[in-house]
Design an enzyme around this catalytic site. Sequence first.
Site, PDB file in Angstrom:
ATOM      1  N   ASP A 102       0.803  -1.230   0.000  1.00  0.00           N
ATOM      2  CA  ASP A 102       0.000   0.000   0.000  1.00  0.00           C
ATOM      3  C   ASP A 102       0.830   1.273   0.000  1.00  0.00           C
ATOM      4  O   ASP A 102       0.349   2.334   0.393  1.00  0.00           O
ATOM      5  CB  ASP A 102      -0.907  -0.009   1.230  1.00  0.00           C
ATOM      6  CG  ASP A 102      -0.124  -0.169   2.534  1.00  0.00           C
ATOM      7  OD1 ASP A 102       1.114  -0.032   2.492  1.00  0.00           O
ATOM      8  OD2 ASP A 102      -0.746  -0.436   3.580  1.00  0.00           O
TER       9      ASP A 102
ATOM     10  N   GLU B 183      -0.433  -9.110  -1.291  1.00  0.00           N
ATOM     11  CA  GLU B 183      -1.030  -8.602  -0.046  1.00  0.00           C
ATOM     12  C   GLU B 183      -2.243  -7.713  -0.368  1.00  0.00           C
ATOM     13  O   GLU B 183      -2.371  -6.575   0.093  1.00  0.00           O
ATOM     14  CB  GLU B 183      -0.021  -7.844   0.813  1.00  0.00           C
ATOM     15  CG  GLU B 183      -0.398  -7.744   2.281  1.00  0.00           C
ATOM     16  CD  GLU B 183       0.544  -6.827   3.075  1.00  0.00           C
ATOM     17  OE1 GLU B 183       0.606  -5.635   2.786  1.00  0.00           O
ATOM     18  OE2 GLU B 183       1.231  -7.334   3.975  1.00  0.00           O
TER      19      GLU B 183
ATOM     20  N   GLU C  87      -2.357   4.958   3.147  1.00  0.00           N
ATOM     21  CA  GLU C  87      -2.248   3.573   2.671  1.00  0.00           C
ATOM     22  C   GLU C  87      -3.602   2.931   2.356  1.00  0.00           C
ATOM     23  O   GLU C  87      -3.701   2.122   1.433  1.00  0.00           O
ATOM     24  CB  GLU C  87      -1.494   2.722   3.705  1.00  0.00           C
ATOM     25  CG  GLU C  87       0.006   3.040   3.794  1.00  0.00           C
ATOM     26  CD  GLU C  87       0.318   4.224   4.704  1.00  0.00           C
ATOM     27  OE1 GLU C  87      -0.622   4.801   5.287  1.00  0.00           O
ATOM     28  OE2 GLU C  87       1.506   4.584   4.823  1.00  0.00           O
TER      29      GLU C  87
ATOM     30  N   HIS D  46       6.148   4.820  12.976  1.00  0.00           N
ATOM     31  CA  HIS D  46       6.429   5.677  11.818  1.00  0.00           C
ATOM     32  C   HIS D  46       5.196   6.205  11.079  1.00  0.00           C
ATOM     33  O   HIS D  46       5.323   6.902  10.083  1.00  0.00           O
ATOM     34  CB  HIS D  46       7.284   4.903  10.802  1.00  0.00           C
ATOM     35  CG  HIS D  46       6.528   3.839  10.077  1.00  0.00           C
ATOM     36  ND1 HIS D  46       5.743   4.095   8.974  1.00  0.00           N
ATOM     37  CD2 HIS D  46       6.404   2.524  10.305  1.00  0.00           C
ATOM     38  CE1 HIS D  46       5.187   2.977   8.557  1.00  0.00           C
ATOM     39  NE2 HIS D  46       5.566   2.000   9.351  1.00  0.00           N
TER      40      HIS D  46
ATOM     41  N   ARG E 103       2.302   8.088   9.282  1.00  0.00           N
ATOM     42  CA  ARG E 103       2.088   9.507   8.987  1.00  0.00           C
ATOM     43  C   ARG E 103       0.935  10.104   9.782  1.00  0.00           C
ATOM     44  O   ARG E 103       0.989  11.264  10.173  1.00  0.00           O
ATOM     45  CB  ARG E 103       1.803   9.689   7.490  1.00  0.00           C
ATOM     46  CG  ARG E 103       3.057   9.712   6.666  1.00  0.00           C
ATOM     47  CD  ARG E 103       2.757   9.817   5.187  1.00  0.00           C
ATOM     48  NE  ARG E 103       4.005   9.627   4.449  1.00  0.00           N
ATOM     49  CZ  ARG E 103       4.685  10.607   3.865  1.00  0.00           C
ATOM     50  NH1 ARG E 103       4.230  11.837   3.868  1.00  0.00           N
ATOM     51  NH2 ARG E 103       5.812  10.352   3.232  1.00  0.00           N
TER      52      ARG E 103
ATOM     53  N   HIS F 223      12.905   4.835  13.039  1.00  0.00           N
ATOM     54  CA  HIS F 223      12.697   5.008  11.594  1.00  0.00           C
ATOM     55  C   HIS F 223      13.443   6.253  11.120  1.00  0.00           C
ATOM     56  O   HIS F 223      13.573   7.223  11.860  1.00  0.00           O
ATOM     57  CB  HIS F 223      11.183   5.151  11.372  1.00  0.00           C
ATOM     58  CG  HIS F 223      10.735   4.975   9.948  1.00  0.00           C
ATOM     59  ND1 HIS F 223      10.890   5.947   8.994  1.00  0.00           N
ATOM     60  CD2 HIS F 223      10.117   3.942   9.324  1.00  0.00           C
ATOM     61  CE1 HIS F 223      10.384   5.524   7.840  1.00  0.00           C
ATOM     62  NE2 HIS F 223       9.912   4.299   8.016  1.00  0.00           N
TER      63      HIS F 223
HETATM   64  C1  UD1 Z   1       6.655   4.824   3.748  1.00  0.00           C
HETATM   65  C2  UD1 Z   1       5.249   4.459   3.242  1.00  0.00           C
HETATM   66  C3  UD1 Z   1       4.465   3.718   4.305  1.00  0.00           C
HETATM   67  C4  UD1 Z   1       5.244   2.541   4.845  1.00  0.00           C
HETATM   68  C5  UD1 Z   1       6.607   3.021   5.331  1.00  0.00           C
HETATM   69  C6  UD1 Z   1       7.430   1.844   5.785  1.00  0.00           C
HETATM   70  C7  UD1 Z   1       4.128   5.964   1.667  1.00  0.00           C
HETATM   71  C8  UD1 Z   1       3.327   7.188   1.491  1.00  0.00           C
HETATM   72  N1  UD1 Z   1       4.513   5.688   2.917  1.00  0.00           N
HETATM   73  O1  UD1 Z   1       6.505   5.783   4.787  1.00  0.00           O
HETATM   74  O2  UD1 Z   1       3.250   3.248   3.728  1.00  0.00           O
HETATM   75  O3  UD1 Z   1       4.527   1.960   5.907  1.00  0.00           O
HETATM   76  O4  UD1 Z   1       7.292   3.666   4.255  1.00  0.00           O
HETATM   77  O5  UD1 Z   1       8.549   2.249   6.507  1.00  0.00           O
HETATM   78  O6  UD1 Z   1       4.422   5.291   0.711  1.00  0.00           O
HETATM   79  N2  UD1 Z   1      14.077   8.283   4.979  1.00  0.00           N
HETATM   80  C9  UD1 Z   1      15.457   8.175   4.950  1.00  0.00           C
HETATM   81  N3  UD1 Z   1      16.008   6.961   4.625  1.00  0.00           N
HETATM   82  C10 UD1 Z   1      15.275   5.848   4.385  1.00  0.00           C
HETATM   83  C11 UD1 Z   1      13.871   5.963   4.455  1.00  0.00           C
HETATM   84  C12 UD1 Z   1      13.291   7.180   4.748  1.00  0.00           C
HETATM   85  O7  UD1 Z   1      16.165   9.151   5.170  1.00  0.00           O
HETATM   86  O8  UD1 Z   1      15.829   4.787   4.111  1.00  0.00           O
HETATM   87  C13 UD1 Z   1      13.471   9.603   5.284  1.00  0.00           C
HETATM   88  C14 UD1 Z   1      13.570  10.580   4.092  1.00  0.00           C
HETATM   89  O9  UD1 Z   1      13.692  11.878   4.580  1.00  0.00           O
HETATM   90  C15 UD1 Z   1      12.206  10.394   3.419  1.00  0.00           C
HETATM   91  C16 UD1 Z   1      11.339  10.269   4.639  1.00  0.00           C
HETATM   92  O10 UD1 Z   1      12.078   9.439   5.543  1.00  0.00           O
HETATM   93  O11 UD1 Z   1      11.844  11.487   2.592  1.00  0.00           O
HETATM   94  C17 UD1 Z   1       9.965   9.698   4.395  1.00  0.00           C
HETATM   95  O12 UD1 Z   1      10.001   8.546   3.599  1.00  0.00           O
HETATM   96  P1  UD1 Z   1       8.658   8.101   2.804  1.00  0.00           P
HETATM   97  O13 UD1 Z   1       8.960   6.884   2.016  1.00  0.00           O
HETATM   98  O14 UD1 Z   1       8.098   9.263   2.090  1.00  0.00           O
HETATM   99  O15 UD1 Z   1       7.615   7.795   3.931  1.00  0.00           O
HETATM  100  P2  UD1 Z   1       7.642   6.846   5.156  1.00  0.00           P
HETATM  101  O16 UD1 Z   1       7.084   7.651   6.269  1.00  0.00           O
HETATM  102  O17 UD1 Z   1       8.935   6.181   5.293  1.00  0.00           O
HETATM  103  N1  UDP Z   2      12.019  -3.888  10.390  1.00  0.00           N
HETATM  104  C1  UDP Z   2      13.394  -4.014  10.257  1.00  0.00           C
HETATM  105  N2  UDP Z   2      14.188  -3.203  11.014  1.00  0.00           N
HETATM  106  C2  UDP Z   2      13.706  -2.289  11.889  1.00  0.00           C
HETATM  107  C3  UDP Z   2      12.289  -2.166  12.013  1.00  0.00           C
HETATM  108  C4  UDP Z   2      11.478  -2.978  11.245  1.00  0.00           C
HETATM  109  O1  UDP Z   2      13.879  -4.828   9.490  1.00  0.00           O
HETATM  110  O2  UDP Z   2      14.495  -1.596  12.547  1.00  0.00           O
HETATM  111  C5  UDP Z   2      11.151  -4.725   9.541  1.00  0.00           C
HETATM  112  C6  UDP Z   2      10.102  -5.518  10.268  1.00  0.00           C
HETATM  113  O3  UDP Z   2      10.585  -6.809  10.581  1.00  0.00           O
HETATM  114  C7  UDP Z   2       8.951  -5.575   9.268  1.00  0.00           C
HETATM  115  C8  UDP Z   2       9.135  -4.327   8.446  1.00  0.00           C
HETATM  116  O4  UDP Z   2      10.434  -3.839   8.708  1.00  0.00           O
HETATM  117  O5  UDP Z   2       9.085  -6.686   8.380  1.00  0.00           O
HETATM  118  C9  UDP Z   2       8.111  -3.299   8.803  1.00  0.00           C
HETATM  119  O6  UDP Z   2       8.409  -2.112   8.173  1.00  0.00           O
HETATM  120  P1  UDP Z   2       7.770  -0.743   8.593  1.00  0.00           P
HETATM  121  O7  UDP Z   2       7.312  -0.801  10.007  1.00  0.00           O
HETATM  122  O8  UDP Z   2       8.742   0.325   8.212  1.00  0.00           O
HETATM  123  O9  UDP Z   2       6.538  -0.605   7.588  1.00  0.00           O
HETATM  124  P2  UDP Z   2       5.039  -1.158   7.598  1.00  0.00           P
HETATM  125  O10 UDP Z   2       5.078  -2.626   7.772  1.00  0.00           O
HETATM  126  O11 UDP Z   2       4.306  -0.437   8.691  1.00  0.00           O
HETATM  127  O12 UDP Z   2       4.527  -0.735   6.259  1.00  0.00           O
END
Ligand code: UD1
Ligand code: UDP
Length: 372
Positions: free
Chosen positions: A97, A119, A133, A214, A216, A246
């Site tokens: 999602d 999924e 999502e 994490h 939003r 995160h």
């Molecule tokens: C995203 C997904 C969310 C998912 C989550 C899993 C969307 C809208 N959101 O949220 O559905 O549950 O990932 O973790 O698709 N950043 C880093 N390094 C990384 C990752 C993130 O620096 O490896 C920082 C960056 O500033 C980035 C920000 O986090 O712009 C947000 O990342 P983004 O993918 O937009 O949203 P998430 O909140 O991570």
């Molecule tokens: N996870 C990981 N390292 C971490 C935190 C989570 O590998 O420090 C894994 C966790 O086992 C799960 C996935 O990341 O499989 C969940 O990701 P996240 O919570 O970012 O996203 P969501 O599942 O809510 O979309």
Amino acid sequence: MSRRILTVFGTRPEAIKLFPLVHAIEADRRLEGRVCVSAQHRGMLDQVLEIAGVEPARDLDLMRPDRSLGALTAALLTGLGGVMDGERPDWVVVQGDTATAMAGALAAYYRKIPVAHVEAGLRSGNIHHPWPEEVNRKVIGTLAALHCAPTETAAEALRRENIDPGTIHVTGNTVIDALRWVTGRIERQPGLAAGLSELERRFAGRRIIGVTSHRRENFGEGMERIAQAIQLLAGQPDLAIIFPVHLNPHVRSVMNERLAGFANVALIEPLDYPHFARLLDICHLMLTDSGGVQEEAPALGKPVLVMRETTERPEGVAAGTALLVGTDPERILSAARRLLEDEAAYAAMARAHNPFGDGKSAGRIAELLATA
Ligand code: UD1
Ligand code: UDP
């Protein structure tokens, strides 16, 4: 002629849930697999690619610091569309999602390429929780030609939306394949998950609570409340909190400001998957707003307190291994206390329960891709 499958993903959870399928496609001679990553996440995505040995054919490297949803989605739609024009796959596979999954499905639809959704069918019934999502998942459901539902509940949700029942298949959730794969790797090579040993020594004799957060919809006030709940828990000296934070700056700023300096709270960098599996193993309970963790913790017999008001994964709640506790600090504290103090309550939740799959989901999905 083998079928050309383009698997598209961009974030940590998609990578975790798709690497078993990438492996299964690689092993199937009827299929020719290619991987495209948007790199919506960078560091957290690369951690998974490395451990799973996945080498993307295309990498859009799209992550920018704190990008807006609109800018992210626009970049994904044009970037992924360009890759599809070059690759011309027979199927595009997306998972879950995220913005990458939704834009990937839309880009494929614009090119009349059939979409397989891994999924499929999770619904909270509230378009603001999880946000965005819930709507991303519904958009993909409208476009997809093949719906791989993890459970019968998810399949039923799709049927209720009048999706052709012939395109809906209950495959289980590939997260269980991923979890089994990684725990098998750790058994053979314990060094892969040995990096927590210093914390384990520091916290010896205390019960460990693992935390992730994490979402939003929790940014701002919700994150502040989650931090307050952890402060309250940290007031109990017999507990220790391990919180891999995160990389999203909206999460890190609050947690670093509110939780630094507590001796029994370890704010650490995101763990790679073997180390996160180790955290699930050593913790007494998990406190999380994550989707994936809601599936993994019950599979390992760890109670999970879900810091959300709704969930699109009701199976753990129905089975009594997960409990929705929202983000009110007092409510989180009292739910945690009950589990810490009442052995019977703990035992009732700490049952290995796995409604999400049998670890063979990726093979089923590969079979569908080869024959559908
Ligand atoms: C995203 C997904 C969310 C998912 C989550 C899993 C969307 C809208 N959101 O949220 O559905 O549950 O990932 O973790 O698709 N950043 C880093 N390094 C990384 C990752 C993130 O620096 O490896 C920082 C960056 O500033 C980035 C920000 O986090 O712009 C947000 O990342 P983004 O993918 O937009 O949203 P998430 O909140 O991570
Ligand atoms: N996870 C990981 N390292 C971490 C935190 C989570 O590998 O420090 C894994 C966790 O086992 C799960 C996935 O990341 O499989 C969940 O990701 P996240 O919570 O970012 O996203 P969501 O599942 O809510 O979309």
